[in-house]
Scaffold this motif. Structure first.
Motif, PDB file in Angstrom:
ATOM      1  N   GLN A 185      -5.611  -0.406   8.191  1.00  0.00           N
ATOM      2  CA  GLN A 185      -6.326  -1.373   7.350  1.00  0.00           C
ATOM      3  C   GLN A 185      -5.338  -2.234   6.352  1.00  0.00           C
ATOM      4  O   GLN A 185      -5.392  -3.324   6.205  1.00  0.00           O
ATOM      5  CB  GLN A 185      -7.203  -0.476   6.222  1.00  0.00           C
ATOM      6  CG  GLN A 185      -7.877  -1.463   5.287  1.00  0.00           C
ATOM      7  CD  GLN A 185      -8.707  -0.820   4.202  1.00  0.00           C
ATOM      8  OE1 GLN A 185      -8.986   0.603   4.423  1.00  0.00           O
ATOM      9  NE2 GLN A 185      -9.214  -1.361   3.265  1.00  0.00           N
ATOM     10  N   ALA A 186      -4.320  -1.552   6.098  1.00  0.00           N
ATOM     11  CA  ALA A 186      -3.110  -2.425   5.350  1.00  0.00           C
ATOM     12  C   ALA A 186      -2.659  -3.543   6.226  1.00  0.00           C
ATOM     13  O   ALA A 186      -2.604  -4.644   5.886  1.00  0.00           O
ATOM     14  CB  ALA A 186      -1.828  -1.313   4.800  1.00  0.00           C
ATOM     15  N   ILE A 187      -2.302  -3.047   7.588  1.00  0.00           N
ATOM     16  CA  ILE A 187      -1.831  -4.197   8.605  1.00  0.00           C
ATOM     17  C   ILE A 187      -2.715  -5.116   8.594  1.00  0.00           C
ATOM     18  O   ILE A 187      -2.268  -6.355   8.728  1.00  0.00           O
ATOM     19  CB  ILE A 187      -1.601  -3.324   9.946  1.00  0.00           C
ATOM     20  CG1 ILE A 187      -0.457  -2.380   9.694  1.00  0.00           C
ATOM     21  CG2 ILE A 187      -1.046  -4.334  11.051  1.00  0.00           C
ATOM     22  CD1 ILE A 187      -0.362  -1.396  10.954  1.00  0.00           C
ATOM     23  N   ALA A 188      -3.972  -4.923   8.837  1.00  0.00           N
ATOM     24  CA  ALA A 188      -4.949  -5.951   9.031  1.00  0.00           C
ATOM     25  C   ALA A 188      -4.980  -7.119   7.825  1.00  0.00           C
ATOM     26  O   ALA A 188      -5.136  -8.161   7.883  1.00  0.00           O
ATOM     27  CB  ALA A 188      -6.183  -5.306   9.154  1.00  0.00           C
ATOM     28  N   GLU A 189      -4.696  -6.347   6.572  1.00  0.00           N
ATOM     29  CA  GLU A 189      -4.436  -7.429   5.454  1.00  0.00           C
ATOM     30  C   GLU A 189      -3.218  -8.054   5.119  1.00  0.00           C
ATOM     31  O   GLU A 189      -3.033  -8.672   4.319  1.00  0.00           O
ATOM     32  CB  GLU A 189      -4.945  -6.460   4.143  1.00  0.00           C
ATOM     33  CG  GLU A 189      -6.305  -5.860   4.101  1.00  0.00           C
ATOM     34  CD  GLU A 189      -6.555  -4.982   3.014  1.00  0.00           C
ATOM     35  OE1 GLU A 189      -5.621  -4.847   1.987  1.00  0.00           O
ATOM     36  OE2 GLU A 189      -7.604  -4.537   2.802  1.00  0.00           O
ATOM     37  N   LEU A 201       1.226   3.389  13.526  1.00  0.00           N
ATOM     38  CA  LEU A 201       1.026   1.899  12.985  1.00  0.00           C
ATOM     39  C   LEU A 201       1.876   0.868  13.888  1.00  0.00           C
ATOM     40  O   LEU A 201       1.317  -0.273  13.907  1.00  0.00           O
ATOM     41  CB  LEU A 201       1.457   1.945  11.565  1.00  0.00           C
ATOM     42  CG  LEU A 201       0.690   2.940  10.453  1.00  0.00           C
ATOM     43  CD1 LEU A 201       1.442   2.571   9.073  1.00  0.00           C
ATOM     44  CD2 LEU A 201      -0.790   2.462  10.745  1.00  0.00           C
ATOM     45  N   GLY A 202       2.655   1.410  14.592  1.00  0.00           N
ATOM     46  CA  GLY A 202       3.586   0.425  15.539  1.00  0.00           C
ATOM     47  C   GLY A 202       4.323  -0.593  14.589  1.00  0.00           C
ATOM     48  O   GLY A 202       4.551  -1.699  15.364  1.00  0.00           O
ATOM     49  N   VAL A 247       0.807  -1.132  -0.035  1.00  0.00           N
ATOM     50  CA  VAL A 247      -0.049  -0.193  -0.084  1.00  0.00           C
ATOM     51  C   VAL A 247       0.959   1.184   0.155  1.00  0.00           C
ATOM     52  O   VAL A 247       1.947   1.298   0.954  1.00  0.00           O
ATOM     53  CB  VAL A 247      -0.990  -0.091   1.157  1.00  0.00           C
ATOM     54  CG1 VAL A 247      -1.612   1.447   1.433  1.00  0.00           C
ATOM     55  CG2 VAL A 247      -1.710  -1.131   1.252  1.00  0.00           C
ATOM     56  N   VAL A 248       0.771   2.148  -0.846  1.00  0.00           N
ATOM     57  CA  VAL A 248       1.771   3.230  -1.197  1.00  0.00           C
ATOM     58  C   VAL A 248       1.111   4.454  -0.833  1.00  0.00           C
ATOM     59  O   VAL A 248       0.019   4.796  -1.169  1.00  0.00           O
ATOM     60  CB  VAL A 248       2.207   3.234  -2.687  1.00  0.00           C
ATOM     61  CG1 VAL A 248       3.231   4.145  -2.912  1.00  0.00           C
ATOM     62  CG2 VAL A 248       2.758   1.767  -3.111  1.00  0.00           C
TER      63      VAL A 248
END
Length: 227
Positions: free
Chosen positions: A135-139, A171-172, A92-93
């Motif tokens: 959301q990117a992390i969740a994916e 985001l951690g 995700v950019v």
């Protein structure tokens, strides 16, 4: 010869990009998997033009890990922004909102997954960036960011934009810094030159560091080839 090759590159790349944009919008009706395949195909199309037509080779030192990381790239030219899609798995950019708003290209990028940043929006832009990042992390996808915020001429090492530290904290995630020297063969303007673009993946930096330390370490790592 470099001028002729550069003109041919642009005459092939931009019409080809329009076709890939249309293909992406069609693929979006069938889910994220087909979209990612088309976008990767577009990046491969660009890679072939760059290597075979422009005579530019890529050398990679180190490896970018898969999974949820914050991948911080030096930003000198357009070429590395597209090459990123081949070097990082399903990223995700983070990019300027003006690109996301571009007709045809904008909807294409949205279907793939990007985080548009509107610097004029202030805190609301940062909140939106963080929400999309989570959301990117969740994916299980990495988030790619160009922490300098804009293209930087060869030899210049500006301070990082404040949004980078905010996203890092929110985001951690550990950070994978990537240096490169694309600007030497891909200067601003029409003509691009044959040569080698080197990528150097720095040591992964852990999450949870204070702002001054994370900014110093990332700044040093993404400028490792500027000496």
């Amino acid at each position: 010869m470099a001028l002729i090759r550069s003109i041919l590159y642009f005459l092939i790349f931009y019409p080809g990009t329009i076709l890939y944009c249309v293909a992406t919008l069609i693929a979006a009706r069938f889910g994220s998997g087909p979209v990612r395949k088309v976008i990767r195909g577009w990046a491969s199309f660009h890679h072939i033009l760059v290597t075979r037509l422009l005579g530019i080779r890529f050398e990679m030192e180190g490896e970018i890990p898969d999974g949820p990381y914050l991948v911080a790239f030096k930003h000198q030219a357009m070429v590395e922004t597209i090459e990123t899609l081949l070097r990082v798995k399903t990223p995700v950019v983070v990019m300027k909102q003006e690109y996301v708003n571009t007709p045809l290209l904008g909807p294409t990028m949205k279907s793939f997954g990007v985080i548009g940043v509107d610097r004029e929006a202030g805190a609301s832009a940062l909140r939106e960036m963080m929400q999309r990042g989570k959301q990117a992390i969740a994916e299980g996808r990495p988030v790619v960011i160009f922490p300098e915020g804009t293209r930087v001429p060869v030899g210049e090492t500006p301070e990082l934009r404040p949004g980078f530290a905010g996203l890092y904290r929110a985001l951690g995630l550990p950070v994978v810094p990537v240096a490169h020297d694309s600007g030497k063969v891909w200067p601003k303007g029409l003509v691009k030159y044959p040569g080698v673009i080197r990528f150097k993946v720095g040591e992964t930096i852990p999450a949870g560091l204070k702002r001054a330390e994370i900014e110093e370490r990332v700044h040093c790592a993404i400028n490792a080839l500027e000496a």
